[in-house]
Write a protein that holds these residues in place. Structure first.
Motif, PDB file in Angstrom:
ATOM      1  N   TYR A  37       0.806  -1.007   0.229  1.00  0.00           N
ATOM      2  CA  TYR A  37      -0.182  -0.206   0.064  1.00  0.00           C
ATOM      3  C   TYR A  37       0.833   1.347   0.291  1.00  0.00           C
ATOM      4  O   TYR A  37       1.906   1.140   0.775  1.00  0.00           O
ATOM      5  N   GLN A  44      -4.027   9.446   2.441  1.00  0.00           N
ATOM      6  CA  GLN A  44      -5.047   8.297   2.425  1.00  0.00           C
ATOM      7  C   GLN A  44      -4.244   6.925   1.700  1.00  0.00           C
ATOM      8  O   GLN A  44      -3.596   6.896   0.196  1.00  0.00           O
ATOM      9  N   MET A  45      -4.386   5.981   2.332  1.00  0.00           N
ATOM     10  CA  MET A  45      -3.851   4.314   1.663  1.00  0.00           C
ATOM     11  C   MET A  45      -4.015   4.032   0.866  1.00  0.00           C
ATOM     12  O   MET A  45      -5.530   3.552   0.611  1.00  0.00           O
ATOM     13  N   PHE A  91       3.507   0.573   2.377  1.00  0.00           N
ATOM     14  CA  PHE A  91       3.818  -0.276   3.930  1.00  0.00           C
ATOM     15  C   PHE A  91       3.782  -1.516   2.914  1.00  0.00           C
ATOM     16  O   PHE A  91       2.940  -1.721   2.145  1.00  0.00           O
ATOM     17  N   LEU A 104      -5.396  -6.422   8.652  1.00  0.00           N
ATOM     18  CA  LEU A 104      -4.467  -7.188   7.593  1.00  0.00           C
ATOM     19  C   LEU A 104      -3.150  -6.655   8.580  1.00  0.00           C
ATOM     20  O   LEU A 104      -3.220  -5.606  10.346  1.00  0.00           O
ATOM     21  N   PHE A 106       0.604  -5.578   9.177  1.00  0.00           N
ATOM     22  CA  PHE A 106       1.580  -4.186   8.480  1.00  0.00           C
ATOM     23  C   PHE A 106       2.538  -4.473   8.939  1.00  0.00           C
ATOM     24  O   PHE A 106       2.887  -4.102   9.869  1.00  0.00           O
ATOM     25  N   GLY A 107       3.897  -4.145   7.897  1.00  0.00           N
ATOM     26  CA  GLY A 107       5.057  -3.511   8.488  1.00  0.00           C
ATOM     27  C   GLY A 107       5.214  -2.054   9.283  1.00  0.00           C
ATOM     28  O   GLY A 107       3.740  -1.374   9.416  1.00  0.00           O
ATOM     29  N   LYS A 108       6.021  -1.156   9.528  1.00  0.00           N
ATOM     30  CA  LYS A 108       6.092  -0.317   9.544  1.00  0.00           C
ATOM     31  C   LYS A 108       6.365   0.846   8.641  1.00  0.00           C
ATOM     32  O   LYS A 108       6.618   2.375   8.875  1.00  0.00           O
TER      33      LYS A 108
ATOM     34  N   TYR B  33     -13.393  -2.513   8.468  1.00  0.00           N
ATOM     35  CA  TYR B  33     -12.414  -2.474  10.029  1.00  0.00           C
ATOM     36  C   TYR B  33     -12.310  -1.613  10.099  1.00  0.00           C
ATOM     37  O   TYR B  33     -12.053  -0.861   9.368  1.00  0.00           O
ATOM     38  N   TYR B  35      -9.227   0.668  11.962  1.00  0.00           N
ATOM     39  CA  TYR B  35      -7.579   0.086  11.902  1.00  0.00           C
ATOM     40  C   TYR B  35      -7.231   1.595  12.636  1.00  0.00           C
ATOM     41  O   TYR B  35      -7.330   2.692  12.135  1.00  0.00           O
ATOM     42  N   GLN B  37      -3.978   4.481  13.106  1.00  0.00           N
ATOM     43  CA  GLN B  37      -2.599   5.000  12.591  1.00  0.00           C
ATOM     44  C   GLN B  37      -2.057   5.720  13.768  1.00  0.00           C
ATOM     45  O   GLN B  37      -2.201   7.090  13.063  1.00  0.00           O
ATOM     46  N   GLN B  41       4.208   4.710  12.025  1.00  0.00           N
ATOM     47  CA  GLN B  41       4.078   3.825  12.580  1.00  0.00           C
ATOM     48  C   GLN B  41       3.125   3.384  11.142  1.00  0.00           C
ATOM     49  O   GLN B  41       2.085   4.096  10.386  1.00  0.00           O
ATOM     50  N   GLY B  42       3.164   1.483  11.104  1.00  0.00           N
ATOM     51  CA  GLY B  42       2.169   1.135   9.946  1.00  0.00           C
ATOM     52  C   GLY B  42       0.637   0.963  10.790  1.00  0.00           C
ATOM     53  O   GLY B  42       0.612   1.092  12.332  1.00  0.00           O
ATOM     54  N   PRO B  43      -0.700   1.010  10.488  1.00  0.00           N
ATOM     55  CA  PRO B  43      -1.804   0.593  11.086  1.00  0.00           C
ATOM     56  C   PRO B  43      -2.029  -0.500  11.896  1.00  0.00           C
ATOM     57  O   PRO B  43      -1.460  -1.277  11.262  1.00  0.00           O
ATOM     58  N   PHE B  45      -4.721  -2.729  13.575  1.00  0.00           N
ATOM     59  CA  PHE B  45      -5.886  -3.736  13.490  1.00  0.00           C
ATOM     60  C   PHE B  45      -6.965  -2.963  15.239  1.00  0.00           C
ATOM     61  O   PHE B  45      -5.940  -4.086  15.346  1.00  0.00           O
ATOM     62  N   TYR B  48     -12.869  -5.627  12.922  1.00  0.00           N
ATOM     63  CA  TYR B  48     -13.863  -5.965  12.263  1.00  0.00           C
ATOM     64  C   TYR B  48     -14.828  -6.255  12.514  1.00  0.00           C
ATOM     65  O   TYR B  48     -15.476  -7.145  12.906  1.00  0.00           O
ATOM     66  N   LEU B  55     -16.869  -9.562  13.997  1.00  0.00           N
ATOM     67  CA  LEU B  55     -16.569 -11.121  14.467  1.00  0.00           C
ATOM     68  C   LEU B  55     -15.037 -11.251  15.258  1.00  0.00           C
ATOM     69  O   LEU B  55     -14.368 -11.565  15.615  1.00  0.00           O
ATOM     70  N   GLU B  56     -14.439  -9.764  15.102  1.00  0.00           N
ATOM     71  CA  GLU B  56     -13.166  -9.867  16.168  1.00  0.00           C
ATOM     72  C   GLU B  56     -12.818  -8.860  16.588  1.00  0.00           C
ATOM     73  O   GLU B  56     -12.848  -7.695  15.636  1.00  0.00           O
ATOM     74  N   MET B  89      -4.322   8.793  14.599  1.00  0.00           N
ATOM     75  CA  MET B  89      -5.307   8.759  12.366  1.00  0.00           C
ATOM     76  C   MET B  89      -6.088   6.920  12.596  1.00  0.00           C
ATOM     77  O   MET B  89      -5.812   6.217  13.343  1.00  0.00           O
ATOM     78  N   LEU B  91      -8.527   4.726  11.337  1.00  0.00           N
ATOM     79  CA  LEU B  91      -8.128   4.642   9.462  1.00  0.00           C
ATOM     80  C   LEU B  91      -9.764   3.294   9.375  1.00  0.00           C
ATOM     81  O   LEU B  91      -9.489   2.736  10.377  1.00  0.00           O
ATOM     82  N   GLN B 103      -8.809  -4.844   1.292  1.00  0.00           N
ATOM     83  CA  GLN B 103      -9.242  -4.151   1.141  1.00  0.00           C
ATOM     84  C   GLN B 103      -8.700  -2.322   1.414  1.00  0.00           C
ATOM     85  O   GLN B 103      -7.541  -2.319   0.311  1.00  0.00           O
ATOM     86  N   PHE B 105      -8.743   1.970   2.412  1.00  0.00           N
ATOM     87  CA  PHE B 105      -8.954   2.493   2.666  1.00  0.00           C
ATOM     88  C   PHE B 105      -9.875   3.732   2.290  1.00  0.00           C
ATOM     89  O   PHE B 105      -9.986   4.393   1.913  1.00  0.00           O
TER      90      PHE B 105
END
Lengths: 116, 114
Positions: A37, A44-45, A91, A104, A106-108, B33, B35, B37, B41-43, B45, B48, B55-56, B89, B91, B103, B105
């Motif tokens: 991504y 926006q991703m 990402f 999902l 994700f990495g950093k 979903y 997320y 962020q 860093q990455g988002p 979870f 969802y 469900l989780e 943030m 998402l 997915q 976003f």
């Protein structure tokens, strides 16, 4: 649990050149998807490319292609003919295939700067 | 196809206040979903839904957080008694399970807790 590692925090490339972004992952699953991504400064991703683990052929989308090495658990993204608009955070992400668990991981991320 | 939308885009609140965010998924998508962020860093979870069923939920989702998707369309994420550590943030993403799980976003809601 799955983990995704992007060990390069930043990269820079000259416009029109090629750059490769690295990603490794760890999982005990056999069936899964991998994604790259892009998140530009506007935040926006956007999906860049997707790979199904059962497919041996590497995915390609125009200037973007991946090198998927399942045994090595490696999933790198190659951007050819880099453009200024490619400047963004990238990402790498993992998703287990099937079942109810479709989140999902994700990495950093890596910040890519394209120089004019 | 208008894409995933989120409102508000920005929210500033004082510690201890409650906030609610809304997500409207792509219309035919049955999975939604959330997320979180943080900067650089990455988002991560949070939770969802498939249709209206949640469900989780991640362990990140403390009891101050609640999410709903009452009619299987839009979803809300509420944070009660906000703390400065909630600044992030948020998402939202949606997908259609029968189309291979990709997915898509939304633009996110940026929360700042003072």
């Amino acid at each position: 649990a799955q983990t995704v590692t992007q060990s390069q925090p930043e990269m820079s490339v000259q416009e029109a050149e090629t750059v490769t972004l690295s990603c490794t992952y760890d999982t005990s699953e056999n069936n899964y998807y991998l994604f790259w991504y892009k998140q530009p400064p506007s935040r926006q991703m956007i999906l860049v490319i997707r790979q199904e683990a059962y497919k041996q052929q590497n995915a390609t989308e125009n200037r973007f292609s991946v090198n998927f090495q399942k045994a090595a658990k490696s999933f790198s993204l190659k951007i050819s003919d880099s453009q200024l608009g490619d400047t963004a955070m990238y990402f790498c992400a993992f998703m287990k295939q099937g079942g109810a668990n479709s989140k999902l991981t994700f990495g950093k991320g890596i910040t890519l700067s394209v120089r004019p | 196809d208008t894409g995933v939308s989120q409102n508000p885009r920005h929210k500033i609140t004082k510690r201890g206040q409650n906030v609610t965010f809304r997500c409207d998924p792509i219309s035919e998508h049955n999975r939604l979903y959330w997320y979180r962020q943080t900067l650089g860093q990455g988002p991560e979870f949070l939770t969802y839904f498939q249709n209206e069923a949640q469900l989780e939920k991640s362990r990140l989702l403390s009891d101050r957080f609640s999410a709903e998707r009452p009619k299987g369309s839009f979803s809300t994420l509420e944070i009660q008694r906000t703390e400065q550590g909630d600044s992030a943030m948020y998402l939202c993403a949606s997908s259609l399970a029968s189309r291979g799980e990709t997915q898509y976003f939304g633009p996110g809601t940026r929360l700042l807790v003072l």
